[in-house]
Design a protein around this motif. Structure first.
Motif, PDB file in Angstrom:
ATOM      1  N   GLU A  32      37.649  39.525  41.829  1.00 48.04           N
ATOM      2  CA  GLU A  32      36.624  39.033  40.912  1.00 48.04           C
ATOM      3  C   GLU A  32      36.882  37.602  40.445  1.00 48.04           C
ATOM      4  OE1 GLU A  32      39.819  41.287  38.774  1.00 48.04           O
ATOM      5  OE2 GLU A  32      38.537  41.802  40.452  1.00 48.04           O
ATOM      6  N   ASP A  33      38.126  37.119  40.584  1.00 46.86           N
ATOM      7  CA  ASP A  33      38.489  35.765  40.165  1.00 46.86           C
ATOM      8  C   ASP A  33      38.742  34.818  41.340  1.00 46.86           C
ATOM      9  OD1 ASP A  33      38.533  36.628  37.451  1.00 46.86           O
ATOM     10  OD2 ASP A  33      40.547  37.432  37.766  1.00 46.86           O
ATOM     11  N   ALA A  34      38.612  35.326  42.555  1.00 47.10           N
ATOM     12  CA  ALA A  34      38.959  34.536  43.737  1.00 47.10           C
ATOM     13  C   ALA A  34      37.902  33.474  44.032  1.00 47.10           C
ATOM     14  CB  ALA A  34      39.123  35.455  44.934  1.00 47.10           C
ATOM     15  N   PRO A  35      38.346  32.281  44.449  1.00 41.59           N
ATOM     16  CA  PRO A  35      37.388  31.234  44.820  1.00 41.59           C
ATOM     17  C   PRO A  35      36.763  31.529  46.179  1.00 41.59           C
ATOM     18  CG  PRO A  35      39.624  30.471  45.210  1.00 41.59           C
ATOM     19  CD  PRO A  35      39.735  31.828  44.563  1.00 41.59           C
ATOM     20  N   PRO A  36      35.679  30.857  46.501  1.00 41.38           N
ATOM     21  CA  PRO A  36      35.052  31.046  47.826  1.00 41.38           C
ATOM     22  C   PRO A  36      36.064  30.784  48.944  1.00 41.38           C
ATOM     23  CG  PRO A  36      33.655  29.710  46.404  1.00 41.38           C
ATOM     24  CD  PRO A  36      34.973  29.878  45.681  1.00 41.38           C
TER      25      PRO A  36
END
Length: 194
Positions: A175-179
């Motif tokens: 849920e916090d991961a960047p593209p």
């Protein structure tokens, strides 16, 4: 001094929680529970129904194992997403799971610790085989390092703590991961060469 938290967990003052209670660790000594934790870590929050579809198990079986993981302090429900009987679960971030010293465990606790070690090692062996087979075509997604050093026991402890700090620096869930981010499995262990 660590503050006591549910499931035999404590905090280290930096927000990381340490779980070393044998009763809590018993919750991990089951292959399905390890699969549940892996799924929640890689895919994010889920319900027993969505986990059942992904893991090929019944919702009743999953509900039981989810409760065990919750009691151990490894997962938590998300009240704002849960409605009625449908509970959403997520893995607890920032856990430092450690076995108690061998001589402080009872015989039954040692048996649980041994079972957990065997489950984890079987998974690690499969990951190592996958690394060897797939690394050349991984387009840089598989990285590894092997080394030998002469360390004192205190230096080995310091190395381990530095590794945990590095993990904490890069730790984030889906849920916090960047593209462009992917779930990446990381392993470290050190042992005497002689």
């Amino acid at each position: 001094m660590a503050e006591e938290a549910p499931g035999g967990a404590g905090t280290d003052g930096g927000g990381r929680r340490t779980i070393s209670d044998p009763a809590a660790l018993k919750a991990l000594a089951h292959p399905l529970r390890l699969r549940i934790l892996r799924h929640l870590g890689a895919e994010g929050p889920a319900t027993s129904t969505t986990l059942a579809g992904s893991l090929g198990e019944s919702t009743g079986t999953l509900s039981y194992h989810l409760r065990q993981l919750e009691r151990g302090g490894f997962i938590e429900d998300i009240p704002e997403r849960s409605t009625g009987r449908e509970r959403w679960w997520r893995g607890v971030r920032g856990l430092d799971v450690r076995q108690p010293p061998y001589d402080e465990m009872t015989a039954s606790e040692r048996a649980v610790a041994g079972a957990l070690d065997r489950l984890r090692m079987a998974e690690d062996v499969e990951l190592a085989k996958r690394f060897v087979a797939e690394a050349p075509e991984s387009e840089g997604w598989m990285r590894g390092s092997r080394s030998l050093s002469h360390l004192t026991r205190e230096e080995l402890d310091a190395f381990h703590d530095a590794y945990l700090e590095l993990l904490a620096r890069f730790a984030r869930g889906p849920e916090d991961a960047p593209p462009g981010a992917r779930p990446v499995l990381l392993r470290w262990f050190g042992l005497p060469a002689d």
